[in-house]
Each structure stands twice: as structure tokens, then as C-alpha cells.
Design a protein around this motif. Sequence first.
Motif, PDB file in Angstrom:
ATOM      1  N   ASP A  49      10.113  96.042  46.354  1.00 54.06           N
ATOM      2  CA  ASP A  49       9.543  96.530  45.092  1.00 54.06           C
ATOM      3  C   ASP A  49      10.573  96.467  43.961  1.00 54.06           C
ATOM      4  OD1 ASP A  49       7.556  97.422  43.451  1.00 54.06           O
ATOM      5  OD2 ASP A  49       7.695  99.528  44.019  1.00 54.06           O
TER       6      ASP A  49
ATOM      7  N   GLN B 218       2.475  96.636  45.031  1.00 54.65           N
ATOM      8  CA  GLN B 218       1.015  96.724  44.975  1.00 54.65           C
ATOM      9  C   GLN B 218       0.318  95.361  44.938  1.00 54.65           C
ATOM     10  OE1 GLN B 218       3.082  98.009  42.728  1.00 54.65           O
ATOM     11  NE2 GLN B 218       2.480  97.473  40.620  1.00 54.65           N
TER      12      GLN B 218
ATOM     13  N   GLU C 223      -2.847  93.728  51.570  1.00 50.71           N
ATOM     14  CA  GLU C 223      -2.742  94.995  52.302  1.00 50.71           C
ATOM     15  C   GLU C 223      -2.195  94.815  53.713  1.00 50.71           C
ATOM     16  OE1 GLU C 223      -5.517  98.876  53.409  1.00 50.71           O
ATOM     17  OE2 GLU C 223      -6.302  97.257  52.147  1.00 50.71           O
TER      18      GLU C 223
ATOM     19  N   ARG D 129       1.472  94.440  53.163  1.00 52.15           N
ATOM     20  CA  ARG D 129       2.065  95.632  52.556  1.00 52.15           C
ATOM     21  C   ARG D 129       2.294  96.748  53.578  1.00 52.15           C
ATOM     22  NH1 ARG D 129      -1.400  96.842  48.110  1.00 52.15           N
ATOM     23  NH2 ARG D 129      -2.659  98.144  49.489  1.00 52.15           N
TER      24      ARG D 129
ATOM     25  N   GLY E 152       9.414 103.034  44.455  1.00 53.88           N
ATOM     26  CA  GLY E 152       8.084 103.463  44.036  1.00 53.88           C
ATOM     27  C   GLY E 152       8.105 104.843  43.411  1.00 53.88           C
TER      28      GLY E 152
ATOM     29  N   GLU F  89       6.953 105.681  39.655  1.00 49.98           N
ATOM     30  CA  GLU F  89       5.901 106.657  39.365  1.00 49.98           C
ATOM     31  C   GLU F  89       6.333 107.637  38.279  1.00 49.98           C
ATOM     32  OE1 GLU F  89       3.723 106.895  43.772  1.00 49.98           O
ATOM     33  OE2 GLU F  89       5.186 108.412  43.158  1.00 49.98           O
TER      34      GLU F  89
ATOM     35  N   ILE G 216       2.080 106.083  36.928  1.00 48.49           N
ATOM     36  CA  ILE G 216       1.089 105.458  37.812  1.00 48.49           C
ATOM     37  C   ILE G 216       1.468 105.774  39.253  1.00 48.49           C
ATOM     38  CG2 ILE G 216       0.022 103.290  38.538  1.00 48.49           C
ATOM     39  CD1 ILE G 216       0.802 102.130  35.809  1.00 48.49           C
ATOM     40  N   TYR G 217       0.564 106.388  40.008  1.00 48.91           N
ATOM     41  CA  TYR G 217       0.858 106.841  41.357  1.00 48.91           C
ATOM     42  C   TYR G 217       0.058 106.039  42.380  1.00 48.91           C
ATOM     43  CZ  TYR G 217       3.091 110.768  39.019  1.00 48.91           C
ATOM     44  OH  TYR G 217       3.912 111.524  38.227  1.00 48.91           O
ATOM     45  N   TYR G 218       0.696 105.770  43.503  1.00 48.38           N
ATOM     46  CA  TYR G 218       0.049 105.073  44.611  1.00 48.38           C
ATOM     47  C   TYR G 218       0.141 105.957  45.849  1.00 48.38           C
ATOM     48  CZ  TYR G 218       0.477 101.067  41.483  1.00 48.38           C
ATOM     49  OH  TYR G 218       0.398 100.229  40.386  1.00 48.38           O
ATOM     50  N   ASP G 219      -0.966 106.111  46.560  1.00 46.02           N
ATOM     51  CA  ASP G 219      -0.998 107.041  47.685  1.00 46.02           C
ATOM     52  C   ASP G 219      -0.145 106.587  48.858  1.00 46.02           C
ATOM     53  OD1 ASP G 219      -2.543 104.925  48.442  1.00 46.02           O
ATOM     54  OD2 ASP G 219      -4.368 106.081  48.839  1.00 46.02           O
ATOM     55  N   TYR G 220       0.245 105.302  48.890  1.00 41.44           N
ATOM     56  CA  TYR G 220       1.059 104.830  50.007  1.00 41.44           C
ATOM     57  C   TYR G 220       2.562 104.964  49.743  1.00 41.44           C
ATOM     58  CZ  TYR G 220       0.409 100.712  46.986  1.00 41.44           C
ATOM     59  OH  TYR G 220       0.298  99.870  45.907  1.00 41.44           O
TER      60      TYR G 220
END
Length: 264
Positions: A190, A196, A200, A203, A216, A220, A225-229
Amino acid sequence: MFIKEFKNNVKGLAIFDILNTSSPHQILKNSRNIFFNWGIIWDTLSPLLFVAAISLLFGLGIRDGEGRDLGYFVFVVFFFFNLRQIVEDFLQTDDDLDFFKNRRQLNYFLIFVSRQVRIIIQSLIRFVIVLIVMIGFNYEIQILSLSVGFLILHFLSVVLGLFASTLIQKNLFLKTIFRFFMLALFFTSDVIVPIQIWPENIREYLLYNPIVHVNGYIKESVTGIYYDYINLSYSLKFSFFSLFASLLLLNVRILRFRIFLNAQ
């Protein structure tokens, strides 16, 4: 006690002659014997040249009204090159073994600690320089997330450096393979390629890399911007358990150092 032992292990260094003198004239006289190592300055600042070049090359395509994305990008590039520099420092350790052939009084643990102190100081200097430059360009700085990311990645750098240098030793072929691995890590952590955009099914494997979660987390806090993973606790747990592996690897290196000296 520690200072006495340290002095005994590195006796002959001019700095101790200076510390033990009470006369300013004698201090000035002894200070002439100190060799100023410009290589340390270059070693400290050279990663920042790569950061500047990569940031200019890839950052020109980043467009944001507040410049937040570019601010994030510069720091994650810096963190990775700082990591790479620390790992390379560990890989060069075995190349210096010949230096210790006639210095059996030296303590490897003390050498390791002094090396860590130097690495920490150099990393902090780089970090502060990048912070000052980015603040000077009026970028919004999330100091808490950046500091957390810096500390976690610094520890992971030490773990990776210990692991790589213990396994690779002086094997040039393995060193070459490992540097290709570091290049692959650059594109899958990243840093250049956002996590992102990976499919998948790919990833889910890249997320085993703790560096991805640290980067990440920093992203954030900057972009909102947030990613649940993305899970910073995974990197923290990884670092905690890596501590035990580091202690084991350090013991292996101390044993190898003693075997090397006894074989001479």
C-alpha cells in the motif's frame, strides 16, 4: 557499572579521552584525534533523496484540493525507504565480522545495542526532516498517527533485519533474492499501489503483511476514508509476537559471533 563496562569494551576511542579530561585545553587537544565520519551523514540522509525522487515522480499525478493525499503519500514512501535502510544495515553486519578478529574483548550485545541507538537516532532525524519539510509546504500533519506508524514500522524493520541477516549471512545469491523480495514488498504494501485496487482474492493474502495495515491506518487518518479490512491491532499483535522471535534471533547472532571469534 555500565559505563565502565562500555569503556572497557571500546577502550581506545578518543571520545572517552575527552570525557575523562578536566582541562578545556586538554579537551581541545584530544578532540583533534576524533575522526568525523561523513559516511554516517550520507547514510542518514540518502534515503530522503529516494523519497524526494519517488514523491516527485509519482506524486505529480496526485491531485487533491487540500493536498492531503500527497502528504500521506510522502510519509508512506519515507517509512518504507527508512525500513529498507534499516534492513540493509543489518545485512551489512556480517560483512564487518573481519573487523572483530583481533578485538575479542568486544561484547556483541553491546555492539548490537550501540547499533540500535545509532539506527534510532538516524531514523528520528529523517522523520523530523520530513515533518519540517511537509509542514513548511502547509500540509496537514496527523502527528499521532504518523508517530504510531513510525514506531511500529521501526520495530518491524529491526525484526525483518534480524531475520534476514541471520538467515542470509554472507550468501550473495540470497542477498540478491532478498532485495527482489524487498522490491516486491514496495509494490504490495500500500505504498505505490493502493491496497483497495487489488482483486479481492489477491488482497486477502496481501493483508497478512502488517505494513499494509500501518500504511492503511495512516491513510485513514489523513483522508478520512476507512476500509473495514484495515486493522492496526493486527500489526500491533504481529509486532508483539515478533519480539520473542527477535530475542531468539539475537541469541543466535551472539552465538555465531562467539563461534566466529573462537575459530580465529
